[in-house]
Scaffold this motif. Structure first.
Motif, PDB file in Angstrom:
ATOM      1  N   ARG A 188      20.875 -11.151  34.260  1.00  0.00           N
ATOM      2  CA  ARG A 188      19.430 -11.278  34.453  1.00  0.00           C
ATOM      3  C   ARG A 188      18.668 -10.561  33.339  1.00  0.00           C
ATOM      4  NH1 ARG A 188      17.712 -10.102  40.573  1.00  0.00           N
ATOM      5  NH2 ARG A 188      15.704 -10.672  39.655  1.00  0.00           N
ATOM      6  N   ASN A 189      19.182  -9.377  32.930  1.00  0.00           N
ATOM      7  CA  ASN A 189      18.527  -8.676  31.827  1.00  0.00           C
ATOM      8  C   ASN A 189      18.625  -9.471  30.527  1.00  0.00           C
ATOM      9  OD1 ASN A 189      17.821  -6.600  33.499  1.00  0.00           O
ATOM     10  ND2 ASN A 189      19.481  -5.239  32.870  1.00  0.00           N
ATOM     11  N   ARG A 190      19.785 -10.075  30.302  1.00  0.00           N
ATOM     12  CA  ARG A 190      19.936 -10.901  29.100  1.00  0.00           C
ATOM     13  C   ARG A 190      18.966 -12.077  29.136  1.00  0.00           C
ATOM     14  NH1 ARG A 190      22.162 -15.541  28.306  1.00  0.00           N
ATOM     15  NH2 ARG A 190      23.145 -15.532  30.357  1.00  0.00           N
ATOM     16  N   GLN A 191      18.902 -12.728  30.302  1.00  0.00           N
ATOM     17  CA  GLN A 191      17.964 -13.846  30.431  1.00  0.00           C
ATOM     18  C   GLN A 191      16.521 -13.363  30.299  1.00  0.00           C
ATOM     19  OE1 GLN A 191      19.026 -15.471  34.228  1.00  0.00           O
ATOM     20  NE2 GLN A 191      20.845 -16.553  33.448  1.00  0.00           N
ATOM     21  N   GLY A 192      16.266 -12.156  30.868  1.00  0.00           N
ATOM     22  CA  GLY A 192      14.919 -11.611  30.739  1.00  0.00           C
ATOM     23  C   GLY A 192      14.559 -11.334  29.292  1.00  0.00           C
ATOM     24  N   LEU A 193      15.505 -10.772  28.543  1.00  0.00           N
ATOM     25  CA  LEU A 193      15.255 -10.519  27.127  1.00  0.00           C
ATOM     26  C   LEU A 193      15.033 -11.822  26.369  1.00  0.00           C
ATOM     27  CD1 LEU A 193      17.859  -7.687  26.452  1.00  0.00           C
ATOM     28  CD2 LEU A 193      15.378  -7.452  26.549  1.00  0.00           C
ATOM     29  N   GLU A 194      15.820 -12.827  26.705  1.00  0.00           N
ATOM     30  CA  GLU A 194      15.621 -14.131  26.061  1.00  0.00           C
ATOM     31  C   GLU A 194      14.238 -14.684  26.395  1.00  0.00           C
ATOM     32  OE1 GLU A 194      18.820 -16.527  27.418  1.00  0.00           O
ATOM     33  OE2 GLU A 194      20.317 -15.606  26.084  1.00  0.00           O
ATOM     34  N   ARG A 195      13.837 -14.520  27.665  1.00  0.00           N
ATOM     35  CA  ARG A 195      12.515 -15.013  28.051  1.00  0.00           C
ATOM     36  C   ARG A 195      11.415 -14.197  27.360  1.00  0.00           C
ATOM     37  NH1 ARG A 195      15.235 -15.605  33.041  1.00  0.00           N
ATOM     38  NH2 ARG A 195      14.530 -13.573  33.763  1.00  0.00           N
ATOM     39  N   ILE A 196      11.646 -12.893  27.170  1.00  0.00           N
ATOM     40  CA  ILE A 196      10.663 -12.067  26.461  1.00  0.00           C
ATOM     41  C   ILE A 196      10.497 -12.555  25.036  1.00  0.00           C
ATOM     42  CG2 ILE A 196      10.284  -9.768  25.481  1.00  0.00           C
ATOM     43  CD1 ILE A 196      11.419  -8.594  28.042  1.00  0.00           C
TER      44      ILE A 196
END
Length: 597
Positions: A176-184
């Motif tokens: 989720r953090n990786r996806q969050g960073l990608e979304r950021i």
């Protein structure tokens, strides 16, 4: 399959084998159940007793305040169908030998390769270790643990599940953090392409929720203090999504509960982000657009990792606010410069045209002025020449008649005094205009001689006593110097103008006071009345040429008298001033140099 024996959570049988060599009865002590949502555990085994025993055992355990829920599959094929419907199952307890000797291993391949599910923690449980040797299985298959049913106790099962759940949760957090960073990164790229502050805020409302709430309809609003016509600055919604979608323009106090409003106001006043379990308030500051607050709200709790993602997102996007502000400033400045250039060009063209027209008007006006001044000079010369002789004859005749009237008809003296006073006023009017004309032409020359100042004042006042027998003229001149170097004719004209104004603007029987004193090397003469007074805003313009105040309505005059007074006094090196109070009268003060002999 072999028989099963169960132990309680806290009893001494926790370490007894679940799958022993003999059958046994199942018993469990039910404790108070946790209130959180259960952890779903996929149990894949072709033995119904394994499912029943696992469910009974896990019913008495909990982890992180959440109980366990057994999701049963009696075969590998049934497990595949369940995984299609529920791909988010965290842990699978998987038997190796079911409908085939390697059905469990094939299911592992299906989960990892066909479904691409790397998050699920897979624990192999087998009653026949020889069918699937541990070393070969661990090396050849992507599993997370290997347990023989003969060695699995209640406590070991609980430990295995907790370890697997923690690993699954950590993997999910990392993902989720990786996806969050990608979304950021994706959101920041999209936002940095925005050039309008309004569009930027609207897009930010969309992107900020996707950082932590992808794939759902978030409830997000952006708000800031808005200036209203009545002078108030309520915090109002400027952009919104989800449940707040129709609240744009409304004060947050009208749409949010009191605690949410208080959180927004606290964040705005402290200029810092506030993170709660179900609500977050993020703050963005700009130089031109003030402070904007974003509120995120959802039914699920925000985790500490999500708080960190939001903080990172805010730090990265903050520069976007400044970029948009700078871009808007540049656009506004460019537009302003273009407008100012166009306006300046139009002004220059209009000014050039106006200058040409003004030049023509000035030339015509100057020509007319010169002609008018020439005619005025001729008229004043004619008046001075033609009027003075008749006026002198009238005055002389009035004097002779007064001498005879004293003996023959004393009643005639008053009328003759009026005639003489009128002659003197007319003569004074001619003198005033001639003096003004000479002042404007810089032709007036001060002819100084030694003059007895008190005698001069008495001489000037005498005609007014005759012309206005009903008026009282009081004089306090004892402190004035007896001899001063002045132009007696011009100073006489100054006093005549001041006394004449006092007579015109102060109704009888109020007295007119003339007093004088010496102030160092200066002689001070004051002419005071108790008349209408002068409004304070008009005093600075009182000595302007042709100026007549509001109190002059209905009183004859030309507006050049006080201007002439000031110019004559200045030519003598002196000064003139006035103190006045509306409705109580005025005092004019003339200061003249009076050096000691």
């Amino acid at each position: 399959m072999t028989g099963m024996t169960a132990g309680t959570k806290n009893g001494g049988t926790d370490d007894e084998l679940l799958f022993g060599p003999e059958d046994g009865t199942v018993s469990a002590v039910r404790s108070q159940r946790p209130s959180g949502p259960p952890w779903p555990i996929l149990v894949v085994d072709d033995d119904p007793q394994v499912h029943a025993m696992t469910a009974v055992l896990l019913r008495d355990f909990d982890f992180d305040g959440r109980p366990f829920e057994v999701v049963s599959a009696m075969s590998a094929e049934e497990a595949k169908a369940i995984l299609v419907e529920r791909p988010d199952l965290p842990v699978a307890l998987l038997d190796v030998v079911m409908e085939t000797e390697d059905a469990g291993l094939k299911l592992v391949r299906h989960i990892r390769d066909d479904l691409g599910n790397r998050r699920m923690r897979i624990v192999l449980r087998t009653g026949q270790p020889g069918q699937a040797p541990e070393r070969d299985v661990i090396v050849g298959y992507d599993i997370n643990d290997y347990k023989a049913k003969s060695e699995l106790t209640a406590q070991r099962l609980f430990t295995t599940l907790v370890s697997a759940l923690r690993a699954w949760r950590d993997i999910l957090t990392i993902e989720r953090n990786r996806q969050g960073l990608e979304r950021i990164l994706s959101a920041a790229t999209t936002l940095f392409e925005t050039r309008s502050m309004r569009s930027f805020v609207e897009r930010l409302v969309e992107q900020i929720a996707r950082v932590v709430d992808p794939g759902i309809a978030p409830a997000v609003l952006a708000c800031r203090p808005i200036e209203r016509d009545d002078g108030t600055r309520p915090v109002s919604v400027v952009a919104a999504l989800g449940g707040f979608g129709r609240t744009v323009g409304l004060p947050v106090a009208d749409i949010l509960p009191a605690d949410a409003v208080a959180a927004i106001e606290e964040a705005l006043s402290g200029h810092s982000n506030l993170y709660g379990e179900y609500r977050c308030v993020l703050i963005f500051r700009t130089r031109e657009h003030g402070v904007t607050a974003f509120q995120l709200e959802r039914a699920e709790r925000y985790t500490a990792d999500e708080h960190r993602l939001l903080e990172l997102f805010c730090n990265r996007v903050a520069i976007g606010f400044d970029n948009v502000c700078l871009y808007e400033e540049l656009v506004a400045l460019n537009r302003s410069l273009e407008q100012r250039v166009a306006e300046r060009t139009n002004e220059l063209a209009a000014n050039q045209k106006a200058l040409i027209l003004a030049k023509e008007r000035v030339e015509r006006a100057l020509e007319c002025e010169l002609l008018a001044r020439d005619r005025q000079r001729q008229f004043l010369g004619m008046v001075s020449h033609e009027f003075r002789t008749p006026l002198a004859i009238i005055d002389s005749a009035a004097q002779l008649l007064a001498i005879r009237a004293e003996q023959v008809e004393p009643d005639m003296l008053e009328r003759l005094a009026v005639i003489r006073g009128s002659v003197q006023r007319l003569t004074g009017l001619i003198d005033a205009h001639l003096t003004d004309e000479r002042l404007q032409g810089n032709a007036l020359v001060v002819e100084r001689c030694e003059v007895d100042l008190p005698d001069l004042i008495h001489t000037v006042v005498q005609p007014f006593r005759i012309a206005y027998p009903d008026r009282k003229f009081r004089m306090e001149l004892e402190e004035l110097p007896r001899k001063v170097e002045i132009d007696a004719h011009l100073i006489g004209l100054v006093l005549t103008n001041l006394i004449n104004n006092a007579v015109k603007y102060a109704a009888p029987p109020s007295p007119i006071l003339l007093r004088g004193h010496t102030d160092g090397a200066m002689a001070v003469i004051e002419v005071a009345d108790h008349g209408r007074g002068i409004p304070q805003p008009e005093i600075p313009r009182l000595f302007d040429r042709f100026f007549r105040g509001s109190g002059a309505s209905g009183v004859p005059g030309t507006g050049i008298g006080l201007h002439t007074v000031q110019q004559i006094v200045l030519l003598h090196g002196g000064a003139v001033a006035v103190d006045s109070e509306l409705g109580k009268g005025s005092t004019f003060r003339v200061v003249l140099p009076a050096p000691h002999a």
